[in-house]
Write an enzyme that holds these catalytic residues in place. Structure first.
Site, PDB file in Angstrom:
ATOM      1  N   HIS A  16       0.838  -1.203   0.000  1.00 12.83           N
ATOM      2  CA  HIS A  16       0.000   0.000   0.000  1.00 12.83           C
ATOM      3  C   HIS A  16       0.872   1.253   0.000  1.00 12.83           C
ATOM      4  O   HIS A  16       0.618   2.197  -0.754  1.00 12.83           O
ATOM      5  CB  HIS A  16      -0.899   0.056   1.244  1.00 12.83           C
ATOM      6  CG  HIS A  16      -1.955  -0.988   1.304  1.00 12.83           C
ATOM      7  ND1 HIS A  16      -2.175  -1.724   2.445  1.00 12.83           N
ATOM      8  CD2 HIS A  16      -2.859  -1.421   0.394  1.00 12.83           C
ATOM      9  CE1 HIS A  16      -3.179  -2.552   2.232  1.00 12.83           C
ATOM     10  NE2 HIS A  16      -3.605  -2.403   0.998  1.00 12.83           N
ATOM     11  N   LYS A  40     -16.144  -7.627   5.465  1.00 13.30           N
ATOM     12  CA  LYS A  40     -14.964  -8.157   6.149  1.00 13.30           C
ATOM     13  C   LYS A  40     -15.051  -7.871   7.639  1.00 13.30           C
ATOM     14  O   LYS A  40     -15.633  -6.872   8.053  1.00 13.30           O
ATOM     15  CB  LYS A  40     -13.685  -7.499   5.600  1.00 13.30           C
ATOM     16  CG  LYS A  40     -13.391  -7.821   4.154  1.00 13.30           C
ATOM     17  CD  LYS A  40     -12.093  -7.155   3.728  1.00 13.30           C
ATOM     18  CE  LYS A  40     -11.767  -7.435   2.278  1.00 13.30           C
ATOM     19  NZ  LYS A  40     -10.516  -6.772   1.880  1.00 13.30           N
ATOM     20  N   ARG A  89      -1.803  -5.964  -8.339  1.00 16.58           N
ATOM     21  CA  ARG A  89      -0.751  -6.932  -8.050  1.00 16.58           C
ATOM     22  C   ARG A  89      -0.692  -8.017  -9.120  1.00 16.58           C
ATOM     23  O   ARG A  89       0.348  -8.305  -9.670  1.00 16.58           O
ATOM     24  CB  ARG A  89      -0.981  -7.598  -6.693  1.00 16.58           C
ATOM     25  CG  ARG A  89      -0.891  -6.652  -5.524  1.00 16.58           C
ATOM     26  CD  ARG A  89      -1.368  -7.313  -4.264  1.00 16.58           C
ATOM     27  NE  ARG A  89      -2.785  -7.667  -4.462  1.00 16.58           N
ATOM     28  CZ  ARG A  89      -3.516  -8.338  -3.615  1.00 16.58           C
ATOM     29  NH1 ARG A  89      -3.011  -8.770  -2.499  1.00 16.58           N
ATOM     30  NH2 ARG A  89      -4.791  -8.602  -3.851  1.00 16.58           N
ATOM     31  N   SER A 127      -3.276  -7.584   2.682  1.00 15.50           N
ATOM     32  CA  SER A 127      -3.596  -7.461   4.107  1.00 15.50           C
ATOM     33  C   SER A 127      -4.094  -8.787   4.662  1.00 15.50           C
ATOM     34  O   SER A 127      -3.782  -9.149   5.796  1.00 15.50           O
ATOM     35  CB  SER A 127      -4.658  -6.379   4.319  1.00 15.50           C
ATOM     36  OG  SER A 127      -4.145  -5.112   4.002  1.00 15.50           O
TER      37      SER A 127
END
Length: 172
Positions: A16, A40, A89, A127
């Site tokens: 990040h 989440k 990514r 994460s």
């Protein structure tokens, strides 16, 4: 030009921060928008994530950290941001992010999405992976800022039942 970099950042990773630092070189101002994701279960509160992000980015003069609820494009308009900044990514990220960018374009034709490919050393990092590693007692020192790693370790030490501690030897 103002860019908005939205995300849950639970926790903020070196990946990040890579996107943020590179974004700060490209845009006049970057606003990191920390949000709660209702899908989440967060490790840290929004307030804790804002504090962690501010501590991690204090060296950047053209960066602001804030939080919001609701639609990202609405918050971008409110903050006069013309760009949504997103990190990529892997190919699967692109599929999801492209879908989100196209949806956002139907909500606001004035806001563009700019994708930054992550630096190769962070292409595997998420994460979720950080939390899973820490949950099972692994080191995350090389994945997140030091002050964040310490908070992650405290969180899992506090929440881990004593009888599941892998360092504890039971006598039989």
């Amino acid at each position: 030009m103002i860019a908005l970099y939205p995300g849950s950042f639970d926790p903020v990773t070196l990946g990040h921060l890579d996107v943020i630092e590179r974004g700060c070189k490209l845009f006049e101002r970057v606003i990191v928008a920390v949000l709660g994701n209702p899908n989440k279960k967060p490790l840290f509160t929004v307030e804790e994530r804002i504090e962690q992000m501010r501590d991690s980015t204090q060296h950047l003069n053209n960066l602001e950290v804030a939080s919001f609820d609701g639609l990202t494009v609405d918050y971008a308009k409110l903050r006069n941001a013309q760009v949504l900044l997103r990190g990529l990514r892997v190919l699967s990220d692109f599929e999801l992010e492209l879908q989100m960018a196209l949806i956002n374009k139907t909500l606001s034709t004035e806001i563009e999405t700019v994708f930054l490919a992550t630096s190769k050393e962070y292409s595997f990092l998420s994460s979720s992976a950080v939390k899973e590693i820490a949950r099972f007692g692994g080191s995350v020192d090389h994945l997140v800022p030091n002050h964040v790693a310490k908070k992650i370790y405290k969180c899992y030490a506090r929440n881990q039942p004593q009888d599941l501690n892998p360092n504890k030897m039971d006598s039989v």
